[in-house]
Scaffold this motif. Structure first.
Motif, PDB file in Angstrom:
ATOM      1  N   LEU A  18     -26.674 -24.138  30.964  1.00  0.00           N
ATOM      2  CA  LEU A  18     -25.748 -24.105  32.104  1.00  0.00           C
ATOM      3  C   LEU A  18     -25.980 -25.266  33.065  1.00  0.00           C
ATOM      4  O   LEU A  18     -25.948 -25.113  34.285  1.00  0.00           O
ATOM      5  CB  LEU A  18     -25.882 -22.763  32.855  1.00  0.00           C
ATOM      6  CG  LEU A  18     -25.508 -21.549  32.050  1.00  0.00           C
ATOM      7  CD1 LEU A  18     -25.721 -20.303  32.896  1.00  0.00           C
ATOM      8  CD2 LEU A  18     -24.084 -21.574  31.548  1.00  0.00           C
ATOM      9  N   CYS A  19     -26.258 -26.386  32.499  1.00  0.00           N
ATOM     10  CA  CYS A  19     -26.503 -27.544  33.374  1.00  0.00           C
ATOM     11  C   CYS A  19     -25.226 -28.046  34.022  1.00  0.00           C
ATOM     12  O   CYS A  19     -25.266 -28.714  35.055  1.00  0.00           O
ATOM     13  CB  CYS A  19     -27.163 -28.670  32.592  1.00  0.00           C
ATOM     14  SG  CYS A  19     -26.089 -29.308  31.303  1.00  0.00           S
ATOM     15  N   THR A  71     -25.588 -19.955  39.003  1.00  0.00           N
ATOM     16  CA  THR A  71     -26.401 -19.104  39.875  1.00  0.00           C
ATOM     17  C   THR A  71     -25.987 -17.646  39.844  1.00  0.00           C
ATOM     18  O   THR A  71     -26.842 -16.765  39.881  1.00  0.00           O
ATOM     19  CB  THR A  71     -26.288 -19.600  41.326  1.00  0.00           C
ATOM     20  OG1 THR A  71     -24.910 -19.843  41.613  1.00  0.00           O
ATOM     21  CG2 THR A  71     -27.088 -20.861  41.550  1.00  0.00           C
ATOM     22  N   GLY A  72     -24.726 -17.399  39.746  1.00  0.00           N
ATOM     23  CA  GLY A  72     -24.281 -16.013  39.844  1.00  0.00           C
ATOM     24  C   GLY A  72     -24.281 -15.301  38.514  1.00  0.00           C
ATOM     25  O   GLY A  72     -25.329 -14.891  37.998  1.00  0.00           O
ATOM     26  N   GLU A  73     -23.116 -15.244  37.914  1.00  0.00           N
ATOM     27  CA  GLU A  73     -22.940 -14.487  36.688  1.00  0.00           C
ATOM     28  C   GLU A  73     -23.591 -15.128  35.468  1.00  0.00           C
ATOM     29  O   GLU A  73     -23.723 -14.510  34.435  1.00  0.00           O
ATOM     30  CB  GLU A  73     -21.436 -14.345  36.414  1.00  0.00           C
ATOM     31  CG  GLU A  73     -20.695 -13.582  37.497  1.00  0.00           C
ATOM     32  CD  GLU A  73     -20.859 -12.090  37.356  1.00  0.00           C
ATOM     33  OE1 GLU A  73     -20.496 -11.548  36.294  1.00  0.00           O
ATOM     34  OE2 GLU A  73     -21.387 -11.476  38.305  1.00  0.00           O
ATOM     35  N   LYS A  74     -23.939 -16.383  35.630  1.00  0.00           N
ATOM     36  CA  LYS A  74     -24.494 -17.155  34.523  1.00  0.00           C
ATOM     37  C   LYS A  74     -23.531 -17.175  33.337  1.00  0.00           C
ATOM     38  O   LYS A  74     -23.803 -16.643  32.265  1.00  0.00           O
ATOM     39  CB  LYS A  74     -25.855 -16.588  34.084  1.00  0.00           C
ATOM     40  CG  LYS A  74     -26.900 -16.683  35.163  1.00  0.00           C
ATOM     41  CD  LYS A  74     -28.288 -16.675  34.547  1.00  0.00           C
ATOM     42  CE  LYS A  74     -29.391 -16.657  35.588  1.00  0.00           C
ATOM     43  NZ  LYS A  74     -29.374 -17.791  36.466  1.00  0.00           N
ATOM     44  N   THR A  75     -22.370 -17.798  33.658  1.00  0.00           N
ATOM     45  CA  THR A  75     -21.367 -17.852  32.592  1.00  0.00           C
ATOM     46  C   THR A  75     -20.964 -19.287  32.316  1.00  0.00           C
ATOM     47  O   THR A  75     -21.133 -20.180  33.134  1.00  0.00           O
ATOM     48  CB  THR A  75     -20.085 -17.105  32.993  1.00  0.00           C
ATOM     49  OG1 THR A  75     -19.674 -17.609  34.268  1.00  0.00           O
ATOM     50  CG2 THR A  75     -20.294 -15.628  33.031  1.00  0.00           C
ATOM     51  N   TRP A  76     -20.378 -19.481  31.184  1.00  0.00           N
ATOM     52  CA  TRP A  76     -19.780 -20.766  30.783  1.00  0.00           C
ATOM     53  C   TRP A  76     -18.353 -20.435  30.389  1.00  0.00           C
ATOM     54  O   TRP A  76     -18.121 -19.626  29.496  1.00  0.00           O
ATOM     55  CB  TRP A  76     -20.547 -21.315  29.601  1.00  0.00           C
ATOM     56  CG  TRP A  76     -20.091 -22.675  29.112  1.00  0.00           C
ATOM     57  CD1 TRP A  76     -20.606 -23.860  29.486  1.00  0.00           C
ATOM     58  CD2 TRP A  76     -19.086 -22.945  28.140  1.00  0.00           C
ATOM     59  NE1 TRP A  76     -19.986 -24.884  28.830  1.00  0.00           N
ATOM     60  CE2 TRP A  76     -19.033 -24.349  27.986  1.00  0.00           C
ATOM     61  CE3 TRP A  76     -18.214 -22.154  27.376  1.00  0.00           C
ATOM     62  CZ2 TRP A  76     -18.157 -24.989  27.095  1.00  0.00           C
ATOM     63  CZ3 TRP A  76     -17.353 -22.793  26.501  1.00  0.00           C
ATOM     64  CH2 TRP A  76     -17.309 -24.207  26.371  1.00  0.00           C
TER      65      TRP A  76
END
Ligand code: SF4
Ligand code: SF4
Ligand code: SF4
Ligand code: SF4
Ligand code: SF4
Ligand code: SF4
Ligand code: SF4
Ligand code: SF4
Lengths: 193, 144, 359, 300, 126, 636
Positions: A130-131, A148-153
């Motif tokens: 997630l860079c 930072t939040g949901e850690k989604t792409w």
């Protein structure tokens, strides 16, 4: 105050060689970076259409279906925006202008239409950190990375043009790759475990 | 014997150009390019001119001007659109006050591309106009 | 004494480099009244800000005018950078300044040529433009364009000039200086030229302020104002004096511009000496939000840019107040009382740029 | 009878050769001008190409009267030249020239077009400026040679007129800048574009009409050069060579002046030319009268 | 180094006072510009003296009419005519008043807010 | 012959009487026509008789006691009239001048101081005949013209009382006086007629009785009376000192001896011919209705002055008086032609040009050698005809268009083609080669060179240039062709046309026959006066002139035929691309249609009245004073 101050120069000009170039009898030599016209290496083009969208004067038309890339020569203002934007670097700015003509010249380049359907970008979320590099490089801005939040792409399949810039951006982590297009549409969100 | 092609007199009208092409047209007259080599004279008067060089596109206010001077030119005449603006409006074609290329108002014979059109391109344009002038004057004679 | 002549002047007129129209009321050939009309070049490009991404809008802006094309692009970038409150690399500021001064040199040479043309001195016109070609060649080597350069971008510049190129430019300018001196001597001291310039089109200091004159127009009226002194880009790092004249006439305006020609060469020399190494652009992310004014000194005088952004890719408003726009009032003021033969000359001494006036 | 034949031959030669000489001179002029400006310039025969082209082009008019005045102008210009080369009275020649000029002015004003009209006004202004000097030139010749007749002037046995009339010669050459439409006095029409007058007096002529105008200017120029030559000719045959050289030098100087001066304004032109007339021309004549002819001051 | 300038929002009456004040103090009019918003225009008047640069913003509702300052600053003439024609700002007795024929554009400009909205609708519809 | 002369002089007075009786318009017209025809007839008979008589000089009336007393009576009446009017309008100096001179003459004649010599009171030679013909033909035609003109005039100017009876009878009084003047030899007789013309002119200028007219007529009066005073003093001096009472004897005396009377007579002539510094009155005289301007103030009365000078010219040659006259003449010629550039009122231009041309004639007379007198006489003839033509045409134009300003005459050739062309003929006659005026000017220039008068040469060179300018701009204005002008209705009456057309015909035919006139009339005259024949223009020049005259009529004609048959495309004029598309207007800065207007040049800054008038008046006064002082002192 002087009378006929210019006399010296005039006489000097008269008796020396004129400054006139011999164009068109002798061809013009251009400096190397001179911006004359846009050239395309059509083989490398992926018909992403970015150049077309960047072009201020709308000179480039890209048709993904027929795989044609055309440029209205009498509409290109040689701004080089397309060249700078092309993700494939298949556009170059070459010296020498387009010849004047009685018609509005349009140059069309096409690629053979491939049988295989274009692929889609897939993310191996295990490799992804997630860079956000892909998101930044994406000219279509179709990738969003929530670190930072949901850690989604997230990717917007409708907007992506498969330019591959994101894959290149992620070379280090090799999270991205292409896969066959299975007709998936819309926004696709992947979660990082 | 000498004909139209030996003495093409030009006239220049600056439409809504940004000055870029405009100045390049003027530059053609100056020592480095010196189009007087080809017998070109910059007349500035439509009644004397053979070739009308228009730079820049047309807008609401100058379209009549362009039409008027075109009408006042004597046959055979050629119109050269110099620069992208004159060819099709260029970067400004979406502006609210731009009608588009010069061909929206008067028939354009030669398009000279470039932003700004290079003096060499303008010379080429003029040279191309010569052939056209010849054709037109032939037609005119036959028409008579 | 009977009725007075009413004569239309322009827009298509060989002596006018750009379309402008004047209704002239003449007595013999003396102008009694002059009413200008503009709009022959009005494109409405400020409105394109609504339709073009703020990054790409740069390409539109630099086509406001083909003479100070570079400066327009630069100021636009400056304005947006200011909204972002972003610093750009120092080398980029130096490069911009060098190109900016080169623009001034080519613009002033062009102007001198047109001025000579307007008072009917063809040979002088030719000589000026012959000189100018050298500057254009330098532009083409460094930016790839003769007129429109497309080297600015928000955050810096797109092309670099290496030290050997810079050095060769300085050499060329050094060589030109001598020729220029000879050339400008004719402007400043030839009898016929002087008779056309001296005492013509007087704009006093008070009038200049009242009418909002800027640039050489104001400086020739004895007002020492030069926006470069605010030190934008790399101007803070060079040393130069404001060139003024107290004579207030056409001759003074010519003299001021000639002075600036040499001054610019001098500034370029200083810049080339001092230019630091480093990157030529920084990354600027996101969309701008906020408003900003930027003032710069173009060859024709102070230009004011106003940008108002609303956080989207499209600017809310972009406004260009070019020097000619505000100098037109001075032109209207100096025309009455002059001769018809002076009209083109008067128009030229304000160095009008109609395409940027009307945008 | 032989003298009549000679006159007719001279006139015929003028009518036939003047346009050729005039055109060539103009070609040389343009070439030298270009070179002085650091340019390559047009081919030598360019003026002929131009006229050929104009003759082939369409002609447009504002109204038909224009044509009629212009043709009359042409005829009178040729007539003037014929009178001169036929060796007739110099004053009459200049009067005929004035009449010719009137028709040119009428040709311009009859179109009632602003630029042509302003050009015509300036042309009148120019006439006002040069006319006194031109008349004085004739007076000068009369004083120097005792006759107004060109025929007799060239066969007089006195010294070259120019030695008696240096001031008049200079004054006349000064006026030539006006007549030949050279800087700094090419106010009414200029060979070069970019004038506030557009093409001044010639603005409304096109095609064939413009060609006619061009040709009449050639005739006029040859005639004027003839007057210059007159300053250097007397009964000796070799003075013709001197005259030819003198005319060439004069023309070259005019070209140089053309390329080293700005166009002046009418008021300056007017004042300068009247002053030149008074200071150089009249003084010369004054001296000639007083010292050569012995006229007493009182009789002035 | 970037230039410092001031930008204040004032009401129209204060602006008139400021204009008179500036004129007395020997300022020159640097520029006037308008920005169109729904229902109102935002005008900025800028004055400059030497290197000081002062800007005053006023909010002018579309329907209200304002006074010209072209008597005090003649160069305001062009600015005001331009605003009048392009933005529809109603300005009284400009000297001279071109009566919306300065640029002579055929259709109402997209600057004017009503038009702007329409354009936006079209854009969204595309 | 003698009786013919008497009838010829008295007939106009008779007509005047009749005209003052009949109030009816038709009657007046009939009387005018008849008188005109009769006077012309008599004049022509007179001329024919003279030329067939073979002798060159004829003298009449040697004993005329009763007539002399009659004249004195009329003189007294004139004095009373002037005095009364002066007191009425509080312009006392005029009365003073009038009383002074009349008293002087009475003192001289009644006081027995006049030498009683057997001289012929009248005298006829070629010059007289020419003058008689001019006065009779030009003069009476103008009265015919006046019939139509005055009707229109009063239709246009309701504010003025209609005093046409008075007007016409004055015109005829004037004609009679003028004939008497040119036929007289006795100085006293000349003086008598001289005074009548002064007073008639004064009355006619004041015709409208407006404030301006009153002001101007008194200026004319006092200036003319001042000249009259000079005349009177000259008569007295000549009579008492030199025992001379007639002009022929005066000429025969050696010029240097009688210089004082001659200079005084010249002075009188200068005032009458409105030379500097007395030019103002003639300009003011333009307030009078056009026929009187044409008749008195250009074609005939002012000619009395130059006529007298031409008569005196042998006495003037080589004297201070001659130098003074020629310098004043040359100077007036130059200054007035400059001033004519700066005015746009057509009549005023004509007035300036009149003074200017009179100046040239004066200069010719002042030099007083064969060639100059030749030139002077021709100038006089051509000027009389073409100026009268011009005045009448301008008058007709004024009545037709409502304005006589040159600037309103743009494109007149389309609106009133015939008036425009007659105007053009008149103007061409004034300055264009090969028309008469120019030929005479040419001869004058030649003569000045021969006499070595550099100042006059310069005056002619510069003056010709300025003359060229104002005429040329007028012609150009009239002939400008505006496409949308349409032909207007002809409002000029037939009698006006008759006069105008006869004048035009006369003008053109004069150009053709002038070599004849020169050979048959002028050269013999000069021969008798100077005992020396002189060929002024050589034969081959005459041939060329004739070629030119034919060319100037034929070439435009041919060219016109050619032009008419060309099929060139018509386009709008070039106006920088802002044509409004209707052949006339353009789109102005405010985006509206506007008509462009092309005015002529006036150059007030250079040639303006403000600039030139005062200095030239001062210079001329100084010149006159200086020469008078020198010559009076030089004789003592
Ligand atoms: S160079 Fe500029 S104008 Fe040309 S195609 Fe590329 S983006 Fe478009
Ligand atoms: S941006 Fe490059 S790759 Fe994409 S369509 Fe254009 S040329 Fe092809
Ligand atoms: S950027 Fe392109 S490849 Fe990547 S996810 Fe989006 S659509 Fe797929
Ligand atoms: S290798 Fe690529 S996918 Fe894997 S963690 Fe790194 S960046 Fe992410
Ligand atoms: S895909 Fe690659 S570039 Fe994109 S966020 Fe993940 S790691 Fe970064
Ligand atoms: S997501 Fe990748 S491939 Fe798709 S447009 Fe963006 S950069 Fe190109
Ligand atoms: S084509 Fe380019 S340089 Fe030419 S006028 Fe248009 S914008 Fe300017
Ligand atoms: S003045 Fe304006 S349009 Fe002209 S060159 Fe400068 S910025 Fe451009």
């Amino acid at each position: 105050m002087a009378i006929m101050d210019f006399t010296k120069t005039a006489l000097k000009n008269l008796f020396s060689k004129p400054a006139t170039t011999q164009y068109p009898f002798k061809p013009k030599e251009y400096p190397e970076k001179s911006r004359g016209h846009v050239e395309i290496n059509i083989d490398d083009c992926i018909m992403c259409g970015i150049c077309s969208r960047k072009c201020m004067s709308g000179a480039i038309k890209v048709d993904r279906n027929t795989k044609t890339w055309s440029i209205e020569r009498m509409g290109c203002v040689q701004c080089q925006a397309c060249v700078n934007a092309c993700p494939k670097k298949c556009l170059t700015m070459a010296a020498g202008y387009t010849a004047p003509s009685r018609e509005l010249t349009v140059d069309t380049y096409s690629q053979p239409i491939p049988e295989t359907k274009p692929g889609k970008i897939v993310n191996d979320m295990s490799k992804c950190i997630l860079c956000g590099l892909c998101a930044r490089k994406c000219p279509q801005e179709c990738i969003t990375v929530d670190r930072t939040g949901e850690k989604t792409w997230t990717i917007d399949r409708d907007k992506c043009v498969q330019c591959g810039a994101c894959i290149d951006a992620c070379l280090k982590f090799k999270a991205l790759s292409t896969a066959d297009d299975d007709g998936e549409k819309g926004i696709v969100t992947l979660h990082k475990e | 014997m000498a004909d139209v092609t030996k003495s093409p007199w030009i006239m220049h009208y600056d439409g809504t150009s940004c000055n870029g092409c405009d100045i390049e047209v003027l530059a053609c007259l100056t020592p480095l390019y010196d189009v007087e080599r080809f017998g070109v004279i910059n007349t500035g008067n439509p009644k004397h001119a053979d070739i009308l060089l228009i730079t820049g596109s047309v807008n609401e206010q100058n379209k009549d001007v362009v039409k008027q001077i075109y009408e006042q030119m004597t046959e055979p005449k050629v119109v050269c659109a110099i620069g992208i603006c004159a060819c099709n409006g260029g970067v400004f074609k979406d502006c609210y006050n731009i009608l588009g290329g010069v061909d929206k108002v008067i028939p354009v014979d030669i398009y000279v591309p470039g932003c700004a059109a290079r003096p060499e391109a303008i010379i080429d344009g003029v040279v191309q106009s010569l052939d056209l002038l010849k054709e037109k004057s032939k037609k005119l004679k036959e028409g008579k | 004494m009977g009725e007075r002549s009413i004569v239309p002047f322009g827009p298509q007129h060989p002596v006018l480099p750009e379309p402008i129209h004047l209704d002239l009321v003449l007595e013999d050939e003396k102008v009694v009244e002059a009413i200008p009309s503009i709009g022959f070049v009005h494109r409405g490009l400020e409105n394109l800000a609504d339709k073009r991404d703020f990054n790409d809008y740069q390409y539109v802006i630099e086509r406001i005018c083909g003479i100070c094309s570079f400066k327009h692009g630069m100021c636009y970038c400056e304005a947006i950078e200011r909204i972002f409150d972003a610093e750009i690399p120092e080398r980029a500021t130096f490069l911009r300044t060098i190109w900016g001064e080169m623009s001034r040199i080519h613009s002033h040479l062009l102007w001198l040529g047109l001025l000579a043309d307007a008072f009917g001195f063809d040979a002088l016109f030719m000589q000026c433009w012959r000189m100018r070609e050298k500057v254009l060649d330098m532009f083409e080597t460094s930016t790839g364009g003769r007129v429109i350069f497309s080297v600015n971008k928000i955050g810096g510049v797109l092309r670099d000039m290496d030290s050997s190129m810079l050095k060769s430019f300085v050499d060329i300018f050094n060589g030109m200086e001598n020729d220029l001196r000879k050339l400008t001597h004719t402007f400043l001291s030839d009898y016929t030229v002087e008779s056309r310039l001296r005492g013509v089109g007087i704009l006093t200091k008070e009038d200049a302020i009242r009418l909002g004159a800027v640039g050489p127009m104001a400086r020739a009226a004895g007002i020492a104002i030069d926006t470069r002194k605010t030190g934008y880009e790399a101007y803070g790092k060079v040393d130069f004096d404001i060139i003024t004249s107290e004579e207030c006439d056409g001759y003074a305006r010519c003299a001021v511009r000639i002075g600036e020609l040499f001054q610019s060469i001098n500034i370029i020399r200083q810049l080339v000496d001092k230019i630091p190494e480093g990157p030529i652009a920084t990354q600027i992310k996101g969309n701008p939000d906020g408003e900003a004014f930027v003032r710069v000194e173009q060859p024709r005088g102070e230009a004011i840019y106003y940008a108002k952004a609303n956080g989207t890719k499209f600017l809310e408003r972009f406004r260009v107040r070019t020097p000619t726009f505000t100098n037109i009032e001075s032109l209207i003021h100096i025309l009455p009382g002059s001769e018809l033969a002076d009209v083109p000359l008067q128009i030229l001494t304000i160095d009008p740029c109609i395409s940027c006036t009307e945008r | 009878m032989t003298s009549t034949l000679k006159i007719i031959l001279c006139i015929a030669a003028y009518v036939v050769f003047a346009p050729i000489v005039g055109g060539l001179t103009s070609g040389i002029d343009r070439k030298i001008t270009a070179r002085m400006q650091g340019r390559q310039g047009p081919p030598l025969l360019q003026p002929f190409y131009d006229v050929m082209k104009l003759l082939k082009k369409e002609t447009v008019v504002v109204n038909h009267v224009q044509i009629f005045y212009l043709l009359t102008f042409l005829v009178f210009v040729i007539f003037t030249g014929c009178l001169f080369f036929g060796g007739f009275d110099l004053l009459l020649v200049f009067f005929a020239l004035t009449t010719a000029n009137l028709f040119l002015i009428l040709a311009a004003t009859s179109s009632h077009s602003p630029y042509a009209n302003m050009g015509a006004n300036r042309e009148m202004m120019q006439m006002l400026s040069y006319e006194p000097m031109v008349l004085l030139t004739a007076v000068g010749f009369y004083l120097a040679t005792g006759t107004f007749k060109v025929r007799e002037i060239i066969s007089s046995n006195t010294t070259l007129p120019v030695f008696l009339l240096p001031g008049v010669f200079v004054g006349f050459v000064f006026m030539l800048t006006i007549k030949l439409r050279k800087h700094p006095f090419d106010l009414a029409t200029s060979h070069h574009a970019h004038q506030e007058m557009v093409k001044g007096i010639t603005t409304e002529f096109s095609g064939e009409m413009f060609a006619i105008l061009e040709i009449s200017h050639w005739y006029e120029n040859v005639f004027l050069m003839g007057v210059v030559a007159l300053f250097f000719i007397n009964a000796n045959w070799w003075t013709i060579i001197i005259a030819l050289i003198a005319v060439s030098i004069t023309y070259f100087i005019l070209i140089l002046v053309d390329n080293t001066n700005a166009r002046m304004k009418w008021e300056k032109m007017f004042k300068n030319s009247w002053l030149t007339t008074i200071i150089i021309g009249a003084l010369n004549i004054f001296i000639l009268e007083v010292f050569v002819k012995g006229v007493t001051l009182w009789q002035m | 180094m970037r230039e410092e300038y001031t930008l204040e929002t004032v009401d129209i009456e204060t602006l008139y006072k400021i204009v008179i004040e500036k004129q007395r103090a020997g300022y020159r009019l640097a520029q006037i510009c308008a920005t169109a918003f729904e229902g109102y225009n935002e005008l900025i008047y800028s004055f400059a003296l030497d290197y000081t640069f002062e800007n005053y913003k006023v909010i002018v509702p579309i329907e209200s009419e304002i006074n010209t300052i072209s008597d005090l600053f003649p160069s305001a003439m062009l600015f005001e005519n331009e605003m009048k024609e392009l933005f529809g700002v109603q300005i009284k007795s400009i000297n001279p008043d071109y009566q919306n024929k300065l640029y002579r554009i055929a259709s109402p400009t997209p600057f004017k807010k009503e038009v702007k909205e329409a354009v936006k609708v079209v854009k969204e519809g595309e | 012959m003698e009786s013919l002369i008497i009838v010829m002089i008295c007939f106009p007075f008779l007509s005047a009487l009749l005209l003052s009786i009949f109030k009816n318009n038709t009657a007046r017209q009939i009387i005018t026509y008849i008188s005109s025809i009769s006077v012309i007839g008599m004049a022509i008979t007179f001329a024919v008789k003279y030329f067939t008589s073979g002798s060159t000089q004829l003298s009449f009336f040697t004993d005329t006691k009763i007539v002399d007393y009659g004249m004195m009576g009329i003189e007294a009446f004139l004095m009373v009239l002037v005095t009364v009017l002066s007191f009425k309008y509080k312009q006392y100096y005029a009365a003073l001048l009038s009383i002074a001179q009349t008293a002087l003459i009475f003192w001289f004649e009644l006081g027995g101081r006049a030498p009683h010599l057997e001289i012929s009171k009248m005298y006829v030679d070629q010059l007289t005949v020419i003058m008689v013909l001019i006065i009779a033909i030009v003069g009476t035609l103008i009265t015919v013209y006046a019939c139509g003109y005055m009707k229109d005039y009063h239709n246009h100017h309701k504010e003025f009382t209609d005093r046409r009876r008075y007007f016409f009878s004055l015109l005829y009084v004037f004609l009679g006086a003028m004939l008497g003047l040119v036929l007289s030899n006795s100085l006293i007789w000349i003086y008598f007629f001289w005074e009548i013309t002064s007073v008639v002119s004064f009355l006619l200028i004041g015709y409208t009785r407006t404030k301006e007219a009153i002001h101007n007529c008194f200026r004319a009066l006092w200036m003319n009376l001042l000249g009259g005073c000079g005349f009177a003093v000259a008569i007295v001096l000549a009579g008492i000192q030199f025992n001379v009472t007639d002009i022929q004897s005066l000429i025969l005396c050696n010029g240097n001896i009688v210089v004082i009377p001659v200079i005084l007579l010249s002075f009188a002539a200068l005032t009458k011919s409105a030379q500097l510094p007395f030019s103002k009155w003639l300009l003011g005289a333009m307030v009078a209705p056009t026929p009187s301007s044409a008749l008195l103030h250009s074609a005939t009365m002012v000619k009395a002055g130059v006529y007298l000078l031409l008569r005196l010219s042998p006495a003037l040659a080589g004297t201070y008086a001659g130098t003074m006259v020629s310098l004043i003449g040359g100077f007036t010629f130059l200054v007035m032609s400059m001033l004519a550039i700066t005015v746009s009122d057509g009549k005023k231009v004509l007035a300036y040009s009149t003074i200017s041309n009179l100046g040239l004639i004066t200069a010719c007379a002042g030099i007083g050698v064969e060639e100059t007198v030749w030139a002077g006489i021709f100038l006089l003839i051509f000027h009389a005809v073409s100026k009268s033509l011009l005045f009448q045409t301008v008058g007709a134009i004024e009545n037709a268009t409502g304005s006589r300003d040159i600037e309103t005459m743009h494109g007149l050739v389309r609106r009133h083609p015939y008036l425009a062309w007659t105007l053009v003929i008149g103007i061409a006659g004034m300055f264009l080669a090969p028309f008469g005026m120019l030929v005479s000017k040419w001869a004058a220039l030649k003569a000045f060179i021969d006499s070595g008068s550099i100042i006059l040469i310069l005056c002619v060179c510069f003056g010709s240039a300025t003359t060229l300018f104002y005429w040329m701009k007028w012609i150009a204005t009239v002939l400008a062709s505006k496409n949308n002008d349409i032909k207007a209705k002809n409002t000029t009456s037939a009698n006006q046309w008759v006069s105008i057309l006869v004048h035009s015909a006369l003008m053109i035919s004069l150009c053709f026959i002038f070599p004849l006139i020169s050979k048959r009339v002028i050269i013999p005259f000069i021969h008798t006066v100077f005992n020396n024949a002189y060929e002024v223009i050589s034969d081959d020049n005459v041939i060329i002139m004739m070629i030119m005259i034919i060319a100037i009529f034929a070439i435009p004609g041919i060219a016109w035929l050619f032009a008419k048959h060309t099929k060139y495309r018509k386009v709008d004029r070039y106006i920088n691309g802002v044509n409004a598309g209707d052949q006339m207007n353009y789109i102005d800065s405010m985006g509206e249609k506007k008509r462009f207007f092309l005015a002529n040049w006036y150059m007030e800054n250079i040639f303006g009245e403000k600039k030139l008038w005062e200095p030239s008046v001062i210079i001329s006064i100084l010149m006159i004073v200086a020469f008078m002082v020198i010559s009076i002192g030089g004789v003592r």
